[in-house]
Design an enzyme around this catalytic site. Structure first.
Site, short mmCIF file in Angstrom:
data_model
loop_
_atom_site.label_atom_id
_atom_site.label_comp_id
_atom_site.label_asym_id
_atom_site.label_seq_id
_atom_site.Cartn_x
_atom_site.Cartn_y
_atom_site.Cartn_z
N LYS A 158 0.94 -1.16 -0.04
CA LYS A 158 -0.08 0.16 0.01
C LYS A 158 0.80 1.30 0.01
O LYS A 158 2.10 1.25 0.41
CB LYS A 158 -0.69 0.06 1.12
CG LYS A 158 -1.90 -1.06 1.35
CD LYS A 158 -2.72 -1.10 2.56
CE LYS A 158 -3.80 -1.98 2.67
NZ LYS A 158 -4.96 -1.95 1.94
N ARG A 204 -10.51 -11.51 1.68
CA ARG A 204 -11.06 -12.58 1.46
C ARG A 204 -10.53 -13.93 1.30
O ARG A 204 -11.12 -15.00 1.19
CB ARG A 204 -11.52 -12.19 -0.26
CG ARG A 204 -10.55 -12.20 -1.28
CD ARG A 204 -10.97 -11.25 -2.28
NE ARG A 204 -10.95 -9.84 -2.04
CZ ARG A 204 -11.17 -8.74 -2.85
NH1 ARG A 204 -11.42 -9.13 -4.05
NH2 ARG A 204 -11.25 -7.52 -2.63
#
Length: 497
Positions: A279, A353
């Site tokens: 990130k 996920r």
């Protein structure tokens, strides 16, 4: 904060501060009018002088009014509408707390539960008041060398003119306090730094919570256990970190053992760098909040168990730290999930996920009545819904409707997004059964589509709390505790019918 209930002549109640609402009408009504008559018109005189008009957000403190036993009377404006909105009622309660918490009074009597709030009965508006007061008093300063001053306000008494209202008020306090206790736990865990709140720390906290109550089962699966179960997807996320992953389970049996449990699954990424797909550095500190789904299910579990609800509840936490290293998963890697489905990892920052899919497969063994997963899953949800509303998706319309209704009841709202089959095609991979991202379009929906591949055995819903779990930046930065109220209300409704 201690809450209790009192009825009878308001002017005779001894308290540090009596809190009364007045609206923008020129003529005083209700409680304010009654007290005005007793104190010789001093309240109406203050209105005529323009000291307070009743406009929402206004307040005025009056001292030693004749004929009134309270040391102080705090007038708060309720606005001009016949019925207040939830938002206006919350703002009123926040104003009261801001005025009183560090004032001279250590206790207060709130004559606010009779105020008309749109679509709320006595119980629900009282519970909203209790939860808002508790929320406004929350402090997190355990890492400060100089602690914040403790609020002087210690006790709130909720007043009603009718003794018959006592039962509804007491029930609202009981539920409101339990939800607030759970919300505070969720906020505390969310606000902890990543060097403290690791997967191991979450496991210890879960075990500590289990010890507070009788009859709670606690289990922690280690990486070797997950490997034996074939949880290659979850383990791919923790592969780059020195912190071992944990799959944490707490189970509460509040009713017949044959009754199917409701299962809550929380995403517990205790820090998310993005992994190899790292990130940007700006605001990366806030990625400590990527475990707020896990914090939520622990908060809900505490609320439900403290109320001893006649319901069976299991919570699962899939916890890992997502770090870049020589052993980390790489874009293009293919892993095999517990379900046997293979996954091409196109972006290691779509890791939530990956841990959730194995936990959702694991949930099948409990033969659940419903499964709800809670996750700070996608920045796309913030683009779609901002920071006020939780995204809700799933494979069962009845379950989704129950969650949306619970959100309205708890003033912790969600909004349904579609899971049409057309979106599933975005997850196609030429090399594996499924890719872990679906491209730039509809990111929140395709993330839920990914999870839906692992939830076909039971009614399932997904709550994307990326926008609602914490407040970003500035002095107000911190975990919100949402959606503990929504989920606790959902489970309360399963018991109350």
């Amino acid at each position: 904060m201690e809450f209790n209930v009192k009825h009878g002549a308001l002017e005779t109640i001894k308290t540090g501060c009596l809190v009364v609402g007045i609206n923008e009408a020129r003529t005083l009504t209700g409680t304010a009018a009654s007290l005005d008559g007793i104190c010789g018109g001093q309240i109406s005189a203050a209105v005529k002088r323009g000291d307070i008009t009743g406009k929402s957000g206004q307040s005025l403190m009056l001292f030693a009014l004749p004929g009134i036993s309270a040391q102080r009377v705090l007038l708060v404006g309720t606005g001009k509408n016949a019925e207040m909105s939830d938002r206006d009622f919350r703002k009123l309660a926040q104003k009261v707390v801001a005025t009183l918490k560090n004032g001279g009074a250590t206790d207060a009597v709130l004559a606010l539960t009779a105020l008309p709030v749109k679509n709320r009965d006595l119980y629900s508006r009282t519970r909203l008041l209790v939860e808002t007061v508790r929320e406004s008093l929350y402090q997190f300063d355990q890492f400060k060398s100089k602690k914040a001053d403790k609020p002087r306000l210690k006790k709130c008494t909720l007043w009603s003119a009718d003794k018959a209202d006592a039962e509804a008020l007491k029930r609202a306090i009981l539920h409101g306090q339990a939800i607030s206790d759970g919300t505070d736990l969720t906020r505390d865990l969310g606000n902890l730094p990543g060097n403290v709140c690791t997967p191991t720390y979450l496991a210890k906290e879960a075990k500590a919570l289990a010890k507070q109550f009788k009859g709670i089962e606690a289990e922690v699966l280690e990486e070797k256990d997950m490997k034996a179960l074939g949880m290659g997807s979850l383990l791919a996320v923790s592969a780059g970190s020195a912190e071992p992953a944990k799959l944490i389970r707490l189970s509460y049996q509040g009713t017949d053992a044959k009754a199917k449990p409701h299962v809550l699954v929380g995403k517990g990424i205790t820090f998310d760098t993005g992994g190899i797909s790292i990130k940007p550095g700006a605001s990366m500190d806030e990625m400590k909040y990527d475990m707020c789904g896990a914090a939520t299910v622990l908060g809900v579990f505490k609320a439900i168990v403290s109320l001893q609800l006649p319901i069976n509840l299991t919570v699962l936490i899939a916890s890992a730290e997502n770090m870049p290293s020589g052993t980390a998963a790489k874009p293009g890697d293919i892993v095999t999930s517990m379900s046997g489905q293979t996954i091409e990892i196109l972006n290691t920052d779509a890791e939530g996920r990956l841990v959730l899919c194995d936990a959702l497969t694991y949930a099948e063994r409990f033969n659940p009545a419903s499964v709800v997963d809670i996750a700070t899953l996608t920045g796309a949800c913030i683009v779609a819904l901002g920071s006020h509303t939780t995204g809700v998706m799933g494979n069962n319309d009845e379950l989704i409707e129950k969650l949306l209704d619970a959100g309205k009841q708890a003033d912790d709202r969600g909004w349904q997004l579609p899971l049409f089959d057309e979106y599933q095609e975005q997850l196609d991979s030429p090399f594996a059964d499924i890719a872990n991202i679906g491209g730039p379009k509809a990111g929140t929906i395709t993330a839920a589509c990914f999870l839906s591949r692992f939830t076909k055995a039971y009614p399932w819903a997904h709550l994307d709390i990326a926008g609602t779990a914490w407040i970003s930046g500035g002095k107000e930065k911190g975990a919100t505790g949402r959606p503990v109220p929504l989920l606790t209300q959902y489970l309360l409704n399963q018991v109350q019918g």
